[in-house]
Design an enzyme around this catalytic site. Structure first.
Site, PDB file in Angstrom:
ATOM      1  CG  HIS A  31      -4.130  35.427   6.031  1.00  0.00           C
ATOM      2  ND1 HIS A  31      -4.266  36.935   5.720  1.00  0.00           N
ATOM      3  CD2 HIS A  31      -3.152  35.159   6.434  1.00  0.00           C
ATOM      4  CE1 HIS A  31      -3.073  37.172   6.518  1.00  0.00           C
ATOM      5  NE2 HIS A  31      -2.551  36.280   7.010  1.00  0.00           N
ATOM      6  CE  LYS A  55       3.352  41.744  13.987  1.00  0.00           C
ATOM      7  NZ  LYS A  55       2.921  40.913  13.209  1.00  0.00           N
ATOM      8  NE  ARG A 104       4.190  33.727   4.353  1.00  0.00           N
ATOM      9  CZ  ARG A 104       4.186  34.876   4.808  1.00  0.00           C
ATOM     10  NH1 ARG A 104       3.357  35.869   4.452  1.00  0.00           N
ATOM     11  NH2 ARG A 104       4.956  35.210   6.057  1.00  0.00           N
ATOM     12  CB  SER A 142      -0.689  41.423   6.236  1.00  0.00           C
ATOM     13  OG  SER A 142      -1.664  40.345   6.379  1.00  0.00           O
TER      14      SER A 142
HETATM   15  O1  PNS Z   1       0.052  36.794  12.032  1.00  0.00           O
HETATM   16  P1  PNS Z   1       1.112  36.960  12.955  1.00  0.00           P
HETATM   17  O2  PNS Z   1       1.306  38.333  13.430  1.00  0.00           O
HETATM   18  O3  PNS Z   1       2.198  36.246  12.637  1.00  0.00           O
HETATM   19  O4  PNS Z   1       0.496  36.222  14.223  1.00  0.00           O
HETATM   20  C1  PNS Z   1       1.250  35.910  15.512  1.00  0.00           C
HETATM   21  C2  PNS Z   1       0.380  35.393  16.532  1.00  0.00           C
HETATM   22  C3  PNS Z   1      -0.875  36.116  16.753  1.00  0.00           C
HETATM   23  C4  PNS Z   1       0.036  34.039  16.001  1.00  0.00           C
HETATM   24  C5  PNS Z   1       1.423  35.093  17.863  1.00  0.00           C
HETATM   25  O5  PNS Z   1       1.878  36.547  17.991  1.00  0.00           O
HETATM   26  C6  PNS Z   1       0.640  34.811  18.983  1.00  0.00           C
HETATM   27  O6  PNS Z   1       0.102  33.629  19.326  1.00  0.00           O
HETATM   28  N1  PNS Z   1       0.415  35.656  19.966  1.00  0.00           N
HETATM   29  C7  PNS Z   1      -0.339  35.549  21.287  1.00  0.00           C
HETATM   30  C8  PNS Z   1       0.360  35.572  22.607  1.00  0.00           C
HETATM   31  C9  PNS Z   1       1.178  34.322  22.637  1.00  0.00           C
HETATM   32  O7  PNS Z   1       0.813  33.181  22.938  1.00  0.00           O
HETATM   33  N2  PNS Z   1       2.678  34.291  22.805  1.00  0.00           N
HETATM   34  C10 PNS Z   1       3.275  33.206  22.669  1.00  0.00           C
HETATM   35  C11 PNS Z   1       3.332  32.408  21.480  1.00  0.00           C
HETATM   36  S1  PNS Z   1       4.763  31.076  21.535  1.00  0.00           S
END
Ligand code: PNS
Length: 176
Positions: A31, A55, A104, A142
């Site tokens: 990150h 989660k 990645r 993570s």
């Molecule tokens: O680190 P992660 O868990 O892969 O991050 C995922 C994240 C936070 C980027 C994604 O879950 C998110 O943007 N959630 C917010 C809700 C949202 O906008 N959902 C629609 C995304 S298409």
């Protein structure tokens, strides 16, 4: 890239703002590598921790934010924030033009493409920018860091020292 460097003198100055969203449970060196790369491309980079995680997180949002702040303290123009709800709404609120995400390996691509296209459907003027971390971090996540640590493996070099310390406290000293 700074907009001020590419705009003609008679154009109003604009600031490019990007959001780097994620769970960051916990922040890894992968990150941080991406934050350092992103910081060079945008005038402001906001690292945004999602608060309504489905989660079951190891670290609380406050702990994740604190570790991120400590780890990015010396990187200029980077701030750490939290958000809930839709990412596109948060990006609008922050007047961001871009979402930064890391890719990645090939396996990240499908999930990332789906999110990027869905976000574009929701906000067509918001671009998702994908960056690749340094090769050394392409296998770091993570989830794996948590798993390795919980089973007694070493995560040295994969996370900042502070995170390693916090993992120790959380997992072996049972601190909440
Ligand atoms: O680190 P992660 O868990 O892969 O991050 C995922 C994240 C936070 C980027 C994604 O879950 C998110 O943007 N959630 C917010 C809700 C949202 O906008 N959902 C629609 C995304 S298409």
């Amino acid at each position: 890239m700074s907009r001020t460097e590419i705009l003609p003198a008679n154009q109003p100055m604009k600031t490019s703002v990007a959001i780097y969203p994620g769970s960051f449970d916990p922040v890894t060196n992968g990150h941080l590598d991406l934050i350092e790369r992103g910081e060079k491309m945008f005038d402001r980079l906001i690292v945004a921790v999602l608060t309504n995680l489905e989660k079951n997180p190891l670290f609380s949002v406050a702990e994740r934010v604190e570790m991120l702040r400590a780890a990015t303290r010396t990187i200029p123009n980077v701030s750490v924030d939290t958000f809930s709800g839709l990412l596109v709404d948060y990006a609008r609120q922050k007047q961001a033009q871009a979402i930064l995400r890391g890719i990645r390996a090939f396996t990240d691509y499908e999930y990332e493409l789906q999110m990027a296209l869905m976000n574009r459907k929701l906000a067509s003027d918001l671009e998702t920018v994908f960056l690749m971390p340094a090769l050394a971090y392409t296998y770091v996540s993570s989830r794996l860091v948590r798993e390795i640590f919980q089973h007694g493996g070493s995560v040295a070099g994969l996370v900042p020292a502070l995170v390693e310390e916090r993992l120790h406290q959380k997992v072996y000293q049972g601190k909440n």
